[in-house]
Design a protein around this motif. Structure first.
Motif, PDB file in Angstrom:
ATOM      1  N   LEU A   1      -2.358   0.083   7.665  1.00  0.00           N
ATOM      2  CA  LEU A   1      -3.332   0.001   6.579  1.00  0.00           C
ATOM      3  C   LEU A   1      -3.784   1.392   6.125  1.00  0.00           C
ATOM      4  CD1 LEU A   1      -6.188  -2.619   6.427  1.00  0.00           C
ATOM      5  CD2 LEU A   1      -6.134  -0.550   5.119  1.00  0.00           C
TER       6      LEU A   1
ATOM      7  N   TRP B   1      -8.054  -3.621   9.601  1.00  0.00           N
ATOM      8  CA  TRP B   1      -8.495  -2.447  10.369  1.00  0.00           C
ATOM      9  C   TRP B   1      -7.960  -1.202   9.650  1.00  0.00           C
ATOM     10  CZ3 TRP B   1      -8.452  -2.219  16.363  1.00  0.00           C
ATOM     11  CH2 TRP B   1      -8.892  -3.424  16.913  1.00  0.00           C
TER      12      TRP B   1
ATOM     13  N   GLY C   1      -5.091  -7.494   9.289  1.00  0.00           N
ATOM     14  CA  GLY C   1      -6.367  -7.673   9.968  1.00  0.00           C
ATOM     15  C   GLY C   1      -7.509  -6.872   9.378  1.00  0.00           C
TER      16      GLY C   1
ATOM     17  N   GLY D   1       1.654  -2.170  13.667  1.00  0.00           N
ATOM     18  CA  GLY D   1       0.435  -2.830  13.174  1.00  0.00           C
ATOM     19  C   GLY D   1      -0.632  -1.844  12.733  1.00  0.00           C
TER      20      GLY D   1
ATOM     21  N   LEU E   1       0.813  -1.218   0.000  1.00  0.00           N
ATOM     22  CA  LEU E   1       0.000   0.000   0.000  1.00  0.00           C
ATOM     23  C   LEU E   1       0.848   1.272   0.000  1.00  0.00           C
ATOM     24  CD1 LEU E   1      -2.862  -1.122   2.402  1.00  0.00           C
ATOM     25  CD2 LEU E   1      -3.110  -0.515  -0.014  1.00  0.00           C
ATOM     26  N   THR E   2       2.022   1.245   0.652  1.00  0.00           N
ATOM     27  CA  THR E   2       2.855   2.459   0.645  1.00  0.00           C
ATOM     28  C   THR E   2       3.255   2.824  -0.777  1.00  0.00           C
ATOM     29  OG1 THR E   2       3.762   2.014   2.848  1.00  0.00           O
ATOM     30  CG2 THR E   2       5.043   3.464   1.443  1.00  0.00           C
TER      31      THR E   2
ATOM     32  N   GLU F   1       8.403  -4.676  -7.792  1.00  0.00           N
ATOM     33  CA  GLU F   1       7.920  -5.528  -6.709  1.00  0.00           C
ATOM     34  C   GLU F   1       8.578  -6.912  -6.834  1.00  0.00           C
ATOM     35  OE1 GLU F   1       5.923  -5.748  -3.904  1.00  0.00           O
ATOM     36  OE2 GLU F   1       6.432  -7.877  -4.036  1.00  0.00           O
ATOM     37  N   ALA F   2       9.134  -7.391  -5.713  1.00  0.00           N
ATOM     38  CA  ALA F   2       9.854  -8.665  -5.741  1.00  0.00           C
ATOM     39  C   ALA F   2       8.937  -9.845  -6.078  1.00  0.00           C
ATOM     40  CB  ALA F   2      10.528  -8.915  -4.391  1.00  0.00           C
TER      41      ALA F   2
ATOM     42  N   SER G   1       0.412  -5.871   3.332  1.00  0.00           N
ATOM     43  CA  SER G   1      -0.790  -5.226   2.789  1.00  0.00           C
ATOM     44  C   SER G   1      -1.846  -6.223   2.319  1.00  0.00           C
ATOM     45  CB  SER G   1      -0.413  -4.289   1.639  1.00  0.00           C
ATOM     46  OG  SER G   1       0.445  -3.278   2.109  1.00  0.00           O
TER      47      SER G   1
ATOM     48  N   VAL H   1      14.404  -5.652  -6.035  1.00  0.00           N
ATOM     49  CA  VAL H   1      15.380  -4.560  -5.989  1.00  0.00           C
ATOM     50  C   VAL H   1      16.573  -5.049  -5.174  1.00  0.00           C
ATOM     51  CG1 VAL H   1      15.785  -2.225  -5.114  1.00  0.00           C
ATOM     52  CG2 VAL H   1      13.609  -2.797  -6.228  1.00  0.00           C
TER      53      VAL H   1
HETATM   54  C1  LIG Z   1      -0.829 -10.257  10.095  1.00  0.00           C
HETATM   55  C2  LIG Z   1      -0.821  -8.754  10.049  1.00  0.00           C
HETATM   56  C3  LIG Z   1      -1.931  -8.041  10.506  1.00  0.00           C
HETATM   57  C4  LIG Z   1      -1.956  -6.658  10.431  1.00  0.00           C
HETATM   58  N1  LIG Z   1      -3.105  -6.005  10.754  1.00  0.00           N
HETATM   59  C5  LIG Z   1      -3.209  -4.672  10.527  1.00  0.00           C
HETATM   60  C6  LIG Z   1      -4.443  -4.001  10.677  1.00  0.00           C
HETATM   61  O1  LIG Z   1      -5.478  -4.614  10.943  1.00  0.00           O
HETATM   62  N2  LIG Z   1      -4.472  -2.659  10.500  1.00  0.00           N
HETATM   63  C7  LIG Z   1      -3.360  -1.958  10.169  1.00  0.00           C
HETATM   64  O2  LIG Z   1      -3.432  -0.740  10.068  1.00  0.00           O
HETATM   65  N3  LIG Z   1      -2.180  -2.576   9.936  1.00  0.00           N
HETATM   66  C8  LIG Z   1      -2.090  -3.913  10.091  1.00  0.00           C
HETATM   67  N4  LIG Z   1      -0.916  -4.554   9.837  1.00  0.00           N
HETATM   68  C9  LIG Z   1       0.208  -3.774   9.320  1.00  0.00           C
HETATM   69  C10 LIG Z   1      -0.025  -3.356   7.862  1.00  0.00           C
HETATM   70  O3  LIG Z   1      -0.475  -4.472   7.127  1.00  0.00           O
HETATM   71  C11 LIG Z   1       1.267  -2.828   7.280  1.00  0.00           C
HETATM   72  O4  LIG Z   1       1.734  -1.776   8.105  1.00  0.00           O
HETATM   73  C12 LIG Z   1       1.102  -2.254   5.880  1.00  0.00           C
HETATM   74  O5  LIG Z   1       0.436  -3.161   5.046  1.00  0.00           O
HETATM   75  C13 LIG Z   1       2.470  -1.908   5.320  1.00  0.00           C
HETATM   76  O6  LIG Z   1       2.343  -1.651   3.944  1.00  0.00           O
HETATM   77  P1  LIG Z   1       3.671  -1.468   3.092  1.00  0.00           P
HETATM   78  O7  LIG Z   1       3.258  -1.253   1.693  1.00  0.00           O
HETATM   79  O8  LIG Z   1       4.541  -0.441   3.701  1.00  0.00           O
HETATM   80  O9  LIG Z   1       4.453  -2.846   3.264  1.00  0.00           O
HETATM   81  P2  LIG Z   1       4.116  -4.286   2.640  1.00  0.00           P
HETATM   82  O10 LIG Z   1       2.682  -4.469   2.402  1.00  0.00           O
HETATM   83  O11 LIG Z   1       4.821  -5.298   3.473  1.00  0.00           O
HETATM   84  O12 LIG Z   1       4.765  -4.203   1.212  1.00  0.00           O
HETATM   85  C14 LIG Z   1       6.148  -4.227   0.985  1.00  0.00           C
HETATM   86  C15 LIG Z   1       6.322  -4.804  -0.410  1.00  0.00           C
HETATM   87  O13 LIG Z   1       7.683  -4.669  -0.779  1.00  0.00           O
HETATM   88  C16 LIG Z   1       8.052  -5.838  -1.479  1.00  0.00           C
HETATM   89  N5  LIG Z   1       9.507  -5.957  -1.391  1.00  0.00           N
HETATM   90  C17 LIG Z   1      10.237  -6.224  -0.302  1.00  0.00           C
HETATM   91  N6  LIG Z   1      11.550  -6.226  -0.580  1.00  0.00           N
HETATM   92  C18 LIG Z   1      11.635  -5.939  -1.902  1.00  0.00           C
HETATM   93  C19 LIG Z   1      12.727  -5.773  -2.796  1.00  0.00           C
HETATM   94  N7  LIG Z   1      13.997  -5.939  -2.404  1.00  0.00           N
HETATM   95  N8  LIG Z   1      12.449  -5.461  -4.081  1.00  0.00           N
HETATM   96  C20 LIG Z   1      11.170  -5.278  -4.497  1.00  0.00           C
HETATM   97  N9  LIG Z   1      10.111  -5.427  -3.691  1.00  0.00           N
HETATM   98  C21 LIG Z   1      10.339  -5.733  -2.413  1.00  0.00           C
HETATM   99  C22 LIG Z   1       7.318  -6.956  -0.755  1.00  0.00           C
HETATM  100  O14 LIG Z   1       7.208  -8.119  -1.555  1.00  0.00           O
HETATM  101  C23 LIG Z   1       5.990  -6.293  -0.466  1.00  0.00           C
HETATM  102  O15 LIG Z   1       5.038  -6.515  -1.486  1.00  0.00           O
HETATM  103  C24 LIG Z   1      -0.832  -5.947   9.925  1.00  0.00           C
HETATM  104  C25 LIG Z   1       0.285  -6.654   9.485  1.00  0.00           C
HETATM  105  C26 LIG Z   1       0.300  -8.040   9.543  1.00  0.00           C
HETATM  106  C27 LIG Z   1       1.506  -8.777   9.042  1.00  0.00           C
END
Ligand SMILES: Cc1cc2nc3c(=O)[nH]c(=O)nc-3n(C[C@H](O)[C@H](O)[C@H](O)COP(=O)(O)OP(=O)(O)OC[C@H]3O[C@@H](n4cnc5c(N)ncnc54)[C@H](O)[C@@H]3O)c2cc1C
Length: 464
Positions: free
Chosen positions: A387, A82, A80, A384, A45-46, A67-68, A76, A220
């Motif tokens: 989202l 939320w 959960g 956590g 999502l970021t 994306e890896a 993401s 990456v």
């Molecule tokens: C089980 C669980 C429950 C949760 N419940 C909640 C909730 O209910 N509410 C809430 O607000 N938050 C919750 N969180 C936290 C929330 O899901 C995360 O904070 C949020 O999704 C982070 O998004 P992101 O895009 O930063 O990271 P991510 O979604 O982890 O995405 C990172 C992406 O980078 C990719 N990547 C990694 N390394 C590389 C590389 N070297 N090259 C290319 N791509 C790469 C990965 O494959 C991944 O797709 C929960 C997390 C978990 C694990």
């Protein structure tokens, strides 16, 4: 990262990925060297919110996301669901760091973010089962009730009223979620329950439709000023954004920036109408209780209970592997806790078990920032609460890159630098001791009815 097979195995990542419509076959990888304006590592999502707001603000901008695995592979697509206004640093902590007004502005921005996500999913037709039913946090012991009162008192000190968070009597709390041992709780309307994989996969489709190039199965290997290197070629760009959250420590030079801590979940089969009449959760408020080692649940749109918690071990060297997503003892404990909380669900079949890494910075403060000199930007450390926070990060990074000088770019988390985590094995010892202390403290509080001092000390290492 251990390689993940390029087929339906992605379905097994979570209940959400299992039930998301559309194919999970990876899209095209990066074909070779490329030059763009903004290059983003990570299609969670970021990364995707950042691409979304940039593409909306400047449709001509050339944006590439590498994306890896596949979009939504990380937290993401597994969380959960939320979509809350929670932020990992408390109001008091933000006030100490940046002043009271800045703390309030941060929390108000988080509340507005929940509605912004709701606005976008409606406008873009992303059917993520959005239900803004708020959150009920149950107090199931005298110490949990004291913590609920303290939380509301802190909110009032900062000017947040009954419309933001209110104390519930035992009857009011049970009316929302008819759990056992409920003495009271808190309710906030600032949360929506969502199907997170529908959100992240839907967003990936929307940004592709806006001309953003999302390259999948393109890991990456290095992020540097004006260039993002992958095994398939180099993407040159004015701005390079790190959006890899719990996977960040595997990148060169990043191994102590955040720690991956695992959160695990289970989902039951769809529950029958009479069971829901006993439980409540009408309007689909998300729910948890006041224990230290947090638990979280939601009633899904198809009538299941999706329920999660922390407690899985941290792995030496901040390692992240698919095998760490599944810890039978933690799944067993989650099922038992759910049965204690809601006995009507105790015999329900658990159809899905999964987990994933979230990212924690050393001072437990999420951040989003951009170093204009190098063009390197980042967002993460959401613990956590990512989202919704990822949406605020995406808007903020877009405003920083386009240099709009918006109010968002003045929030206290912007360009906040957390210190590095300790070197190993201290990090491993501290985090796992912290996790054990929290679980021990919850048991001790249950027995004695008195607050545990151990948890408040150790909790700052891995609590939350
Ligand atoms: C089980 C669980 C429950 C949760 N419940 C909640 C909730 O209910 N509410 C809430 O607000 N938050 C919750 N969180 C936290 C929330 O899901 C995360 O904070 C949020 O999704 C982070 O998004 P992101 O895009 O930063 O990271 P991510 O979604 O982890 O995405 C990172 C992406 O980078 C990719 N990547 C990694 N390394 C590389 C590389 N070297 N090259 C290319 N791509 C790469 C990965 O494959 C991944 O797709 C929960 C997390 C978990 C694990």
């Amino acid at each position: 990262m251990e390689p993940m097979p390029a087929d339906g195995t992605y379905r097994s990542l979570s209940f959400w990925m299992d039930t998301v419509p559309g194919s999970l076959s990876p899209g095209d990888p990066l074909p070779g060297d490329l030059a763009v304006d903004v290059a983003i590592a990570g299609a969670g999502l970021t990364g995707l919110w950042t691409a979304y707001y940039l593409a909306n603000a400047e449709p001509g901008l050339r944006i590439a996301v590498c994306e890896a695995e596949i979009a939504g592979f990380g937290a993401s697509g597994r969380n959960g669901g939320w979509c809350s206004a929670l932020f990992p640093a408390s109001l008091a902590k933000l006030a100490r760091q940046a002043g009271k007004d800045a703390a309030v502005a941060m929390y108000r921005a988080m509340q507005a973010t929940v509605d912004e996500v709701g606005r976008v999913v409606a406008a873009e037709g992303i059917d993520c089962h959005w239900a803004k039913g708020g959150t009920v946090q149950l107090a199931r012991s005298a110490t949990q009730l004291d913590r609920a009162r303290a939380e509301v008192a802190e909110a009032r000190e900062f000017g947040f009223g009954e419309d933001d968070v209110r104390l519930l009597s035992g009857d009011e709390a049970r009316e929302l979620a008819a759990a056992t041992s409920v003495l009271g709780g808190t309710y906030t309307p600032h949360c929506a329950a969502v199907h997170p994989a529908r959100l992240v996969r839907g967003l990936a489709q929307v940004v592709r439709g806006r001309g953003v190039q999302v390259f999948e199965q393109t890991a990456v290997t290095e992020l540097g000023p004006r260039a993002l290197r992958t095994q398939n070629g180099t993407v040159r760009a004015e701005y390079v954004i790190r959006a890899t959250e719990g996977f960040t420590p595997a990148l060169p030079g990043m191994h102590r920036a955040v720690v991956p801590v695992y959160s695990l979940m289970i989902a039951t089969e769809p529950l029958a109408g009479p069971v829901w009449e006993q439980i409540g959760l009408a309007g689909r408020p998300t729910f948890g209780d006041g224990r230290h080692l947090i638990i979280y649940g939601q009633r899904t749109a198809d009538g299941r209970l999706a329920f999660g918690g922390r407690g899985a071990p941290y792995h030496l060297g901040s390692a992240v592997r698919p095998s760490y997503d599944r810890v039978p003892a933690v799944f067993g404990a989650l099922q038992q806790t759910l049965g204690e909380l809601l006995p009507a669900v105790a015999d329900a079949k658990v159809t899905h078990r999964w987990g994933g890494p979230l990212g924690i910075s050393r001072d437990w403060c999420a951040s989003a920032g951009l170093d204009r000199a190098s063009g390197l930007g980042w967002a993460g450390g959401y613990v956590g609460d990512g989202l919704s926070t990822t949406n605020l990060a995406g808007r903020t990074l877009s405003d920083l890159i386009l240099d709009t000088g918006s109010d968002l770019t003045r929030l206290p988390w912007v360009n906040h630098r957390s210190r590095q985590w300790e070197a190993e094995p201290l990090r491993w010892l501290g985090i796992n001791a912290g996790l054990r202390a929290m679980s021990w403290a919850d048991r001790a509080e249950g027995r004695t009815g008195r607050p545990s001092r151990v948890a408040s000390v150790m909790g700052r290492f891995v609590g939350g």
